[in-house]
Design an enzyme around this catalytic site. Structure first.
Site, short mmCIF file in Angstrom:
data_model
loop_
_atom_site.label_atom_id
_atom_site.label_comp_id
_atom_site.label_asym_id
_atom_site.label_seq_id
_atom_site.Cartn_x
_atom_site.Cartn_y
_atom_site.Cartn_z
N PRO A 30 0.85 -1.21 0.00
CA PRO A 30 0.00 0.00 0.00
C PRO A 30 0.88 1.25 0.00
O PRO A 30 1.99 1.24 0.54
CB PRO A 30 -0.78 -0.11 1.32
N LYS A 31 0.39 2.31 -0.62
CA LYS A 31 1.11 3.58 -0.61
C LYS A 31 0.55 4.43 0.52
O LYS A 31 -0.57 4.93 0.44
CB LYS A 31 0.97 4.31 -1.95
N TRP A 32 1.34 4.60 1.56
CA TRP A 32 0.90 5.32 2.75
C TRP A 32 0.93 6.83 2.52
O TRP A 32 1.82 7.35 1.84
CB TRP A 32 1.81 4.97 3.93
N GLY A 178 -2.63 4.82 -2.80
CA GLY A 178 -2.71 3.85 -3.88
C GLY A 178 -1.87 2.64 -3.55
O GLY A 178 -1.86 2.15 -2.42
#
Length: 359
Positions: A30-32, A178
């Site tokens: 996941p893109k934090w 994203g």
């Protein structure tokens, strides 16, 4: 501090793509949505560095003991500083932490403590691991980070693109940007775009209420965008930027007529740096760079811009938008919040629980 990888480190970067890449050698995360942070620990010495070489240590003192408790005595990790709430990630609260007053920093550290999400290991003891494949760095990272501590998380990881797509679709409401894709056999390459990022993109029609000159003074650097609420108030929601040099010059001519008598009845005419709440109005001082010129030129609110954006947070575009086209068929007063898609909230703990179950 004496480590095999010393600060400053420029984090490895990613190229933007429009869909989840599919290849057998890729790993997905996941893109934090937080502050990128390379954390250095050498015994009792801890330093938190940002992607722009600006130290974060003074702003997040509560993370110093956290790093000491969760990470090995001598190591360097790539990570993200986030604030986790019951509703998901809270970037607005994270920005509040960048305060110049030490007393305020200490108060906020107690009221809205930050968490650390680790996702890569650059050095351990006397070993520089940046030349090792990502898969090996991740394997060692899983062995040495203590995720039993509150506010320390190891980012979820999968080799299945369908799982990554599910994360992309399901957890946007929790505040995620994203999905990231990384080659399993790649070394850590500072300041190079060797990963991929897939981010949510949508379009919106916005009223154009002003602009800022480009830093070189030779054209329009960004357009100031607004949306109307139900009461008819025009709110500053962000900017459209990233124009080519030629386009910046063209915009000067295109907007010239809108500069005439622009302040007469302008909805933002009374806004000043002293009066503006942080982050809500044009001209507010940058938290990252106090010397950055954020002055702006008003335009008569007669032009509509269709822009591509990623997501909205607290009534504003989270990142800068990109201009798609001017909509000469639309009136500015039709540019309201009601056109924007609302993303349902997601339970952040569900994603973190999935990672713990996998391990």
């Amino acid at each position: 501090m004496d480590l095999p990888v010393m600060p400053p480190v420029k984090p490895m970067l990613a190229k933007a793509v429009h869909e989840v890449p599919r290849a057998p050698d890729l790993r997905y995360e996941p893109k934090w949505d937080g502050f990128r942070c390379v954390a250095f620990r050498d015994g009792d010495e801890v330093e938190l560095g940002s992607r722009n070489d600006r130290p974060l240590t003074r702003y997040f003192p509560e993370l110093i003991d956290l790093v000491k408790d969760a990470l090995p005595p001598r190591c360097v990790v790539d990570s993200e500083i986030v604030i986790v709430t019951e509703r998901g990630l809270d970037f607005d609260s994270l920005q509040l932490r960048l305060h110049p007053a030490a007393s305020r920093v200490r108060k906020l550290a107690e009221e809205i403590p930050a968490s650390l999400v680790v996702f890569d290991l650059l050095a351990l003891d006397d070993r520089d691991l940046t030349g090792q494949p990502f898969a090996e760095r991740r394997r060692v990272l899983e062995e040495v980070v203590d995720t039993e501590l509150a506010r320390v998380h190891l980012t979820p990881l999968t080799g299945d693109p369908d799982v990554a797509q599910d994360w992309f679709d399901r957890f946007e409401g929790a505040g995620f940007d994203g999905v990231m894709a990384k080659p399993a056999d790649a070394p850590y390459q500072q300041d190079r775009r060797v990963m991929w990022k897939v981010k949510h993109e949508r379009t919106a029609d916005c009223a154009v209420a002003g602009f800022r000159w480009h830093k070189d003074g030779n054209g329009v650097g960004s357009l100031l965008l607004g949306l109307y609420d139900e009461a008819g108030t025009l709110h500053h929601v962000g900017v459209a930027s990233s124009f080519t040099a030629a386009r910046r010059r063209e915009l000067v001519d295109e907007l010239a007529s809108l500069r005439e008598n622009a302040l007469d009845g302008h909805p933002w005419r009374d806004w000043t740096i002293a009066e503006a709440p942080a982050g809500r109005m044009p001209g507010v001082q940058s938290r990252w760079n106090a010397q950055k010129d954020l002055s702006w030129e008003p335009l008569r609110v007669e032009r509509v811009a269709e822009v591509r954006y990623e997501h909205l947070q607290s009534g504003r575009f989270r990142h800068g938008t990109r201009l798609v086209r001017f909509r000469l068929d639309r009136k500015p007063e039709s540019c309201t919040y009601s056109q924007l898609e609302e993303v349902p909230p997601a339970e952040l703990t569900a994603l973190l629980a999935e990672e713990r179950a996998r391990r």
